[in-house]
Write a protein that holds these residues in place. Structure first.
Motif, PDB file in Angstrom:
ATOM      1  N   PRO A  27      82.514  14.471  -5.847  1.00 15.22           N
ATOM      2  CA  PRO A  27      83.845  14.938  -5.406  1.00 15.22           C
ATOM      3  C   PRO A  27      84.116  13.926  -4.687  1.00 15.22           C
ATOM      4  O   PRO A  27      83.385  13.134  -4.211  1.00 15.22           O
ATOM      5  N   MET A  54      67.843  19.876  -6.287  1.00 21.03           N
ATOM      6  CA  MET A  54      68.836  19.827  -6.538  1.00 21.03           C
ATOM      7  C   MET A  54      69.626  19.476  -7.616  1.00 21.03           C
ATOM      8  O   MET A  54      69.634  19.210  -8.783  1.00 21.03           O
ATOM      9  N   ALA A  87      76.037  11.380   1.751  1.00 27.60           N
ATOM     10  CA  ALA A  87      77.174  12.137   2.719  1.00 27.60           C
ATOM     11  C   ALA A  87      76.970  12.042   3.619  1.00 27.60           C
ATOM     12  O   ALA A  87      77.502  11.947   4.219  1.00 27.60           O
ATOM     13  N   VAL A  88      75.276  12.894   3.261  1.00 26.28           N
ATOM     14  CA  VAL A  88      74.462  13.820   4.968  1.00 26.28           C
ATOM     15  C   VAL A  88      74.140  12.870   5.801  1.00 26.28           C
ATOM     16  O   VAL A  88      73.949  12.077   7.372  1.00 26.28           O
ATOM     17  N   TYR A 125      75.124  12.697  -2.662  1.00 30.88           N
ATOM     18  CA  TYR A 125      74.774  14.129  -1.854  1.00 30.88           C
ATOM     19  C   TYR A 125      74.211  13.594  -0.737  1.00 30.88           C
ATOM     20  O   TYR A 125      75.344  14.403   0.220  1.00 30.88           O
ATOM     21  N   TRP A 160      85.456  13.210  -2.018  1.00 30.54           N
ATOM     22  CA  TRP A 160      85.300  12.792  -0.381  1.00 30.54           C
ATOM     23  C   TRP A 160      83.545  12.431  -0.221  1.00 30.54           C
ATOM     24  O   TRP A 160      83.206  12.091   0.640  1.00 30.54           O
ATOM     25  N   VAL A 161      83.026  13.266  -1.191  1.00 32.85           N
ATOM     26  CA  VAL A 161      81.378  12.810  -0.688  1.00 32.85           C
ATOM     27  C   VAL A 161      81.549  11.044  -1.751  1.00 32.85           C
ATOM     28  O   VAL A 161      80.659  10.362  -0.178  1.00 32.85           O
TER      29      VAL A 161
END
Lengths: 142, 638
Positions: free
Chosen positions: B40, B21, B183-184, B180, B42-43
């Protein structure tokens, strides 16, 4: 067309929800099977349902539904797990608790899926999600 | 046996999904380094917290409590300590990065201080994090894989697989994949901390049984010292030379540990995330509610529970617990640990690779390198860093550990240039550069690595590791701050840097003029912050030894007094972080656009001859230095 960043943000949230609640629920469900405890398995099912609820909330926040990939993965996983369950039941290796635990899982997920379709699309709309008419039978557009 | 490989396979698939991605969004190389500054907020908030916690809090923090008890009470305040640098620096650094269009700490240091020494130092710090600090944690995870697979998988094979997964997504997706996926990974790491604590408490029979076990242990005179801070300070010669009375967990040891932790969010990797974010909107929320709040609570409650469980029963330490619980839970908790460690490792690798190639190699030796080639060479550099880390994990674990212990204290020495850029405008370039030099010396002279190197060269220092029970971060900062202030005081008439520095100074001064309400609260902010530092992690910690003890010998809160003191300190610390972030507007959201600074156009002379000369000088210097070191070791070393 949606901008890519919200799509990415939604995906991050979905991954986080399933990585935590999905795997935790699976773990508790399996622990219930191991300890022959229906209550523990049911708690695992409840956590998996919670993951679905969180998924639907995220969908609501981003004003979208399940993606085709998610639907395929969900139905595929449901089918594979169902096959394993049926094979186990036919093979006679399941205890009664395991049997009821499996029924609880598949029953709750199936009922939840139908409830989701009915509340999101209505009775007729939910039916139309599956009943796709060939092009020749469609009403002409007005 | 089946579950761990299955979960690792799933984890690897997820990393590759996000790498793909990210690579598509990057256009392969166009926005590889900074995700076009579009992460972003919040990320970024999640990634900063996750990278700060990584795996060390479980691998080191919980183990410290499990082995030595609650004496090093600062561990319980790690959430607050880790959030404070972000409160001080992130908002201002983001504004500076936006104004000057910069995307890394090295670039900021070069633009503001015009110092190649500081650029090289921040590159060394980034490399230490990538190779050593992350490497030590990856090695610990590889050993866990060996344990969980009943030694079916060897440690080198496990290290290779884990390094390969890490290498794959960092090289393919760059900053966007790290952000990305990070965050996870943060959420997974947090869940693992809670999961470990839950399993440990359940294994012991509940929270009440845990504290009953602790009470029984505290009644044993041989173990009673594990529930108290062993004084304000002990004037020992340091580890390896003179043992401390009872244990090394003094109040000043705690303070020094907090300083070391503060190095994490002043490190190049944390600032890389800040400068890759599209808005400073979530800095206050991230530092207050995610870092100090959520992760602070996890540390003060969950990590403490987990450590306490292994204090009562050493067989319930991290590896012991993983073998006690069901394999699917063990695999899930392992993936949580792996996610936390790889988040930090990936970020550190990307930052180190960028620093080495984009901030050092390209400007010094190959300025004509195209953007595409810069990314390609950085990918090669990241591969070499992963390879070096993997080889050291397997072949030289002691050296790796010594190098890893340098990362945090050295990163903390970056506080003086950062303070000069953001708050203390009277710090001068000579002051900061000299101060950092002294800070590095202070760290090296009180760390096993420096002591071992000097010993190999024939120079035996009269002290050992962490003299007076204070770690190297504090010794380095004492030297650093003193010299910076002194030299700055004597060099006030000199220029403060180049045009970019002047622009940055006037920009920040103009845009961040404090409101009268904030000015009125300054004395309150200073008072409560210093009071918190004194009581929560400073000399006041000794009050916590018996503050919540009953006269009859029991515990008033049902838990060890120091643990109760730690929980109270965490709650008050959270209040202070909130106060500084929002009420003092140190990290509050900034409204309004930041116009780019356009430097006056200049002719760029042909650098190729000078670059070739530099490269030649580098080779000669390295060869001569190597020869001299070999001669000294042969003559005086042992």
């Amino acid at each position: 067309m949606k901008s890519p960043v919200p799509i990415v943000e939604r995906s991050i949230l979905i991954f986080a929800v399933w990585a935590v609640l999905g795997f935790l629920g699976l773990g508790i469900f399996l622990e219930g099977l191991k300890q022959d405890s229906w209550l523990l398995s049911a708690a695992g099912v409840a956590v998996i349902v919670l993951a679905f609820v969180a998924h639907i909330i995220v969908n609501g926040v981003f004003d979208t539904g399940f993606t085709p990939g998610e639907t395929a993965l969900g139905i595929g996983a449901y089918g594979v797990l169902g096959l394993v369950f049926v094979a186990g039941a036919v093979g006679g290796s399941l205890t009664m608790t395991n049997y009821y635990s499996g029924l609880t899982l598949f029953g709750v997920l199936a009922a939840g899926f139908l409830a989701y379709l009915l509340t999101r699309h209505g009775l007729r709309g939910a039916f139309s999600r599956f009943h796709i008419k060939p092009m020749t039978e469609r009403e002409p557009s007005k | 046996m089946m579950w761990l490989p299955l979960y690792i396979l799933f984890y690897a698939a997820v990393t590759l999904y996000w790498a793909r991605m990210a690579a598509r969004a990057n256009g392969n190389y166009q926005t590889y380094f900074s995700a076009s500054h579009s992460l972003p907020p919040w990320v970024s908030a999640l990634v900063l917290s996750g990278a700060s916690i990584s795996g060390w809090i479980m691998l080191v923090g919980a183990e410290e409590i499990g082995r030595n008890g609650f004496g090093l009470a600062a561990i319980l305040q790690a959430g607050i300590a880790l959030s404070l640098p972000g409160v001080f620096f992130f908002k201002r650094l983001w504004l500076l990065g936006q104004r000057l269009q910069l995307s890394s700490l090295s670039e900021l240091l070069r633009a503001y201080w015009s110092s190649e020494f500081l650029v090289a130092f921040s590159t060394v710090v980034a490399t230490l994090f990538a190779v050593a600090f992350a490497g030590v944690q990856m090695a610990a995870l590889s050993r866990l894989v060996v344990l969980l697979t009943d030694q079916t998988v060897s440690m080198p094979a496990a290290a290779m697989v884990l390094c390969f997964i890490l290498f794959g997504y960092v090289v393919i997706g760059g900053m966007r994949a790290v952000g990305y996926l990070g965050a996870v990974q943060t959420v997974l790491a947090g869940a693992a901390i809670v999961g470990f604590a839950g399993c440990a408490v359940l294994q012991l029979g509940g929270f009440g049984a845990l504290n009953a076990g602790l009470l029984k242990l505290a009644a044993d005179p041989a173990a009673a010292g594990k529930f108290i801070v062993s004084g304000v300070v002990q004037f020992t010669a340091g580890g390896g030379r003179q043992a401390a009375a009872a244990h090394e967990g003094t109040a000043l040891a705690s303070l020094a540990m907090v300083f070391a932790l503060m190095g994490l969010q002043s490190s190049p990797m944390a600032i890389k995330v800040v400068l890759s974010t599209n808005s400073p909107r979530a800095i206050a929320a991230g530092q207050t509610w995610v870092m100090a709040g959520a992760f602070g609570a996890m540390i003060a409650l969950c990590v403490a529970c987990f450590g306490a469980a292994s204090l009562i029963d050493p067989s319930k330490d991290l590896s012991g617990l993983l073998t006690l619980i069901s394999p699917w839970f063990a695999a899930w908790l392992f993936i949580g640990l792996l996610a936390g460690v790889q988040l930090m490792a990936g970020l550190a690798l990307l930052t180190a690779g960028e620093s080495l190639i984009r901030n050092v190699y390209k400007p010094w030796f190959h300025s004509s390198l195209s953007r595409r080639d810069t990314v390609t060479v950085t990918r090669v550099a990241i591969g070499l860093l992963v390879l070096a880390s993997g080889l050291m994990q397997v072949l030289t674990p002691v050296t790796l550990s010594m190098l890893a212990s340098l990362a945090l204290p050295l990163a903390f020495q970056l506080w003086t240039p950062l303070l000069g850029m953001t708050w203390l405008r009277w710090f001068t370039r000579p002051g900061v550069v000299t101060g950092v030099g002294f800070g590095i010396a202070g760290v090296l002279l009180t760390e096993p690595f420096g002591i071992a190197v000097l010993s190999a060269l024939g120079l035996e220092l009269p002290w050992g590791r962490a003299p007076w029970t204070m770690s190297s971060a504090a010794w380095g900062m004492v030297a650093n701050l003193l010299v910076t202030m002194l030299v700055s005081a004597f060099t006030q008439r000199r220029a403060f840097g180049g045009e970019a520095a002047q622009e940055a100074r006037s920009f920040l001064y103009g845009i961040l003029r404090p409101a009268s309400r904030v000015r009125a609260l300054r004395s309150t902010a200073w008072s409560i912050s210093l009071a918190w530092l004194f009581f929560a992690v400073g000399p006041g910690l000794i009050l916590g030894n018996y503050a919540f003890n009953k006269p009859d010998g029991g515990w008033a809160l049902g838990m060890p007094s120091l643990w109760g003191w730690g929980l109270v300190s965490w709650v008050t610390g959270l209040g202070i972080v909130w106060f500084l972030s929002y009420k003092m507007e140190m990290a509050s959201p900034h409204v309004g656009a930041i116009p780019d600074y356009q430097p006056p156009p200049r002719l760029r002379p042909d650098q190729r001859a000078a670059e070739r000369e530099r490269l030649r000088a580098l080779f000669v210097t390295v060869a001569v230095a190597f020869g001299i070191v070999v001669l000294i070791v042969l003559s005086f070393g042992h």
